[in-house]
Scaffold this active site. Structure first.
Site, PDB file in Angstrom:
ATOM      1  CE1 TYR A   1      24.092  -6.311   1.561  1.00  0.00           C
ATOM      2  CE2 TYR A   1      25.031  -5.726  -0.406  1.00  0.00           C
ATOM      3  CZ  TYR A   1      25.596  -5.462   0.262  1.00  0.00           C
ATOM      4  OH  TYR A   1      26.627  -6.066   1.183  1.00  0.00           O
TER       5      TYR A   1
ATOM      6  CB  CYS B   1      -1.031  -0.140   1.084  1.00  0.00           C
ATOM      7  SG  CYS B   1      -2.227   1.141   1.099  1.00  0.00           S
TER       8      CYS B   1
HETATM    9  N1  LLP Z   1      32.829  -4.721   3.656  1.00  0.00           N
HETATM   10  C1  LLP Z   1      32.271  -3.782   4.514  1.00  0.00           C
HETATM   11  C2  LLP Z   1      33.069  -3.484   5.703  1.00  0.00           C
HETATM   12  C3  LLP Z   1      30.932  -3.427   4.535  1.00  0.00           C
HETATM   13  O1  LLP Z   1      30.306  -2.453   4.952  1.00  0.00           O
HETATM   14  C4  LLP Z   1      30.586  -3.712   2.609  1.00  0.00           C
HETATM   15  C5  LLP Z   1      29.320  -3.755   2.802  1.00  0.00           C
HETATM   16  C6  LLP Z   1      30.974  -5.103   2.342  1.00  0.00           C
HETATM   17  C7  LLP Z   1      31.937  -5.687   2.776  1.00  0.00           C
HETATM   18  C8  LLP Z   1      30.341  -5.613   1.647  1.00  0.00           C
HETATM   19  O2  LLP Z   1      29.930  -4.989   0.305  1.00  0.00           O
HETATM   20  P1  LLP Z   1      29.245  -5.687  -1.488  1.00  0.00           P
HETATM   21  O3  LLP Z   1      30.846  -6.044  -1.671  1.00  0.00           O
HETATM   22  O4  LLP Z   1      28.409  -5.965  -1.095  1.00  0.00           O
HETATM   23  O5  LLP Z   1      29.375  -4.440  -2.137  1.00  0.00           O
HETATM   24  N2  LLP Z   1      22.133  -2.605   1.150  1.00  0.00           N
HETATM   25  C9  LLP Z   1      23.363  -1.808   0.445  1.00  0.00           C
HETATM   26  C10 LLP Z   1      24.681  -1.994   0.476  1.00  0.00           C
HETATM   27  C11 LLP Z   1      25.098  -1.610   1.499  1.00  0.00           C
HETATM   28  C12 LLP Z   1      26.248  -1.939   2.035  1.00  0.00           C
HETATM   29  C13 LLP Z   1      27.026  -1.948   3.622  1.00  0.00           C
HETATM   30  N3  LLP Z   1      28.127  -2.665   3.714  1.00  0.00           N
HETATM   31  C14 LLP Z   1      22.508  -1.932  -1.223  1.00  0.00           C
HETATM   32  O6  LLP Z   1      21.857  -2.817  -1.517  1.00  0.00           O
HETATM   33  O7  LLP Z   1      23.300  -1.758  -2.511  1.00  0.00           O
END
Ligand code: LLP
Length: 485
Positions: free
Chosen positions: A438, A408
């Site tokens: 995510y 909604c």
């Molecule tokens: N290491 C640290 C310290 C982080 O804060 C993050 C992600 C990663 C690794 C992994 O990042 P990746 O490789 O997945 O990009 N919810 C958001 C993304 C938030 C990321 C937070 N930290 C989205 O859906 O785009």
């Protein structure tokens, strides 16, 4: 297999409402190989398949919406990072540990896959830590992050014997040391710093520029004293309850350009060199975090792990040699790049509605049986996705469509802009790719909508199989915590 080649044409007349990056598909059944890993295909009847299992069968068995993961893809991507970085850094005489970022998608089964593929796990809360431990990961292969860890989370990490706690503030350094002393252990810590690199990504997921909550700045204060990061090193080295393993940084998420990673590495290495000099240390480890981007739509151009690893290894080798320090042990923390492309979400089409946005320009709204509760990313970050018809192929003309959820809320968008066949009808199945990271992790019960199940498909042996790794929620699950009448 049919329809696995991609046709994009700018010649076909597109809708004036379509964004510039979206082309009218030449073959709407095609699965863009940049977006869809090869476990996803189409069967002889045109039905979307996951390791040969038809989406229609998956929808019948598990219902919709459902997150459908290819175990093989997730494992292969984990191995690809492990091997690409391992080999690129071996060339410059360094070792690499890959920590899968559990925040992107973590269940006990996924922990098992990651462990078997030789990766470690990065956790960002007591809950993620509990899943990693329950999934059988050795504590020494688990990292704990967080800008506001509780004493209980830190105690649990110390008690379990975690490999590293990444400290995020001066106050936390004191807290970890105090808790370690109480337990009679030495805490292995890394210091998270902000190297001042502004990654070109969404503001909410860019994390290494100065004006934000994570990490300790490398920049010296205006009065000329030590930077917060150097104060953190000083606090760690004097405390026998702390074993300072190295420095950590993470510049953001969904980043395509290797430049930011290279610059961050150079700045952190320079900082490590000055900390070494000042305190007579040789900090053994550099953790560069995660953030490697993936393709959600045709507009995205991710680089293969190998390419990123090679260019980063060159930058690190050059910087270390210029600074006169040994190349440290490197860690990376990819999350999205491992889990994201491994899944698609299956939805069933419901209401269809065409609205006239401006004279001569129409948009078709395609409602599906999920929405912002199973994929919050479009609402949170304005993230774009794409979708394909999954239960059949259609030769009907492509129509600019907006896939929306059942919540909604008018902002409840799943796919903002996609061309889907004109003859789309209620009961058809849609598959949205690249929902492995995510989406489940950020899912909610908004409007008391139960979370969908997570299905894992593997091609193991001759007979592929699909199984539930997280069952879907029921209304009873939701009501079980409601303590009213
Ligand atoms: N290491 C640290 C310290 C982080 O804060 C993050 C992600 C990663 C690794 C992994 O990042 P990746 O490789 O997945 O990009 N919810 C958001 C993304 C938030 C990321 C937070 N930290 C989205 O859906 O785009």
């Amino acid at each position: 297999m049919i329809g696995v080649s991609v046709g994009r044409t700018d010649r076909a007349a597109g809708s004036p409402l379509a964004p510039a990056w979206l082309s009218v598909p030449e073959d709407p059944a095609a699965l863009d190989p940049v977006i869809w890993p090869e476990a996803f295909g189409r069967g002889p009847d045109g039905v979307l398949t996951v390791s040969g299992i038809p989406a229609t069968e998956l929808a019948e068995r598990f219902g919709t919406p459902a997150y459908v993961y290819s175990e093989d893809v997730l494992r292969a991507r984990a191995r690809a990072f492990r091997d690409a970085f391992g080999e690129a850094f071996a060339r410059i005489g360094a070792e690499v540990s890959v920590y899968y970022a559990g925040k992107s998608f973590l269940t006990t089964e996924v922990v098992r896959w990651i462990r078997q593929e030789g990766l470690n796990v990065d956790t960002a809360s007591g809950g993620e830590l509990a899943v990693a431990l329950r999934g059988g990961m050795e504590p020494a292969r688990i990292a704990l992050h967080g800008n506001n860890k509780s004493a209980a989370e830190i105690t649990r990490a110390l008690d379990a014997g975690l490999g590293r706690i990444v400290v995020d503030s001066l106050a936390e350094i004191e807290l970890v040391a105090r808790l370690a002393r109480t337990l009679g252990v030495v805490a292995p810590v890394m210091i998270r710093v902000t190297p001042g690199v502004h990654a070109s990504t969404h503001e909410f997921i860019a994390t290494a520029h100065e004006d934000q909550k994570f990490g300790l700045s490398l920049a010296a204060p205006e009065d000329g004293g030590d930077s917060p990061a150097m104060q953190a090193v000083a606090a760690c080295v004097v405390d026998p309850a702390l074993d300072l393993r190295g420095i950590h940084c993470h510049i953001g998420s969904q980043i395509f350009d290797a430049e930011g990673f290279g610059t961050a590495a150079e700045r952190v290495l320079a900082f490590m060199a000055s900390a070494d000099e000042r305190f007579g240390l040789e900090l053994p480890e550099l953790d560069l975090g995660g953030g490697y981007g993936i393709a959600y739509t045709e507009a995205d151009t991710p680089r293969p792990a190998r390419e990123i690893a090679e260019s980063l290894a060159d930058r690190v080798a050059a910087a270390a040699s210029a600074l006169g320090i040994a190349v440290p042990h490197l860690s990376i923390e990819p999350g999205r790049a491992i889990s994201g492309p491994a899944a698609c979400t299956l939805y069933t089409v419901g209401t269809l509605k065409t609205v006239t946005v401006e004279p001569g320009a129409q948009r078709r709204y395609v409602s599906v049986d999920g929405g912002m509760s199973d994929n919050a990313r479009p609402v949170l970050y304005g993230a774009d996705y794409t979708a394909v018809l999954a239960n059949r192929v259609s030769a009907a003309a492509p129509v600019l469509s907006r896939v929306v959820g059942k919540h909604c809320e008018s902002g409840d968008v799943v796919v903002r802009d996609v061309y889907l066949p004109e003859d789309l009808a209620p009961g058809d199945l849609l598959a949205v790719p690249a929902t492995g990271a995510y989406c489940w992790a950020l899912s909610s019960n908004y409007n008391w909508v139960p979370r969908p199940p997570v299905v894992a498909v593997r091609a193991a042996g001759a007979q592929p199989d699909a199984r539930l790794i997280v069952r879907g929620e029921t209304e009873d699950d939701l009501l079980a915590r409601d303590l009213g009448a």
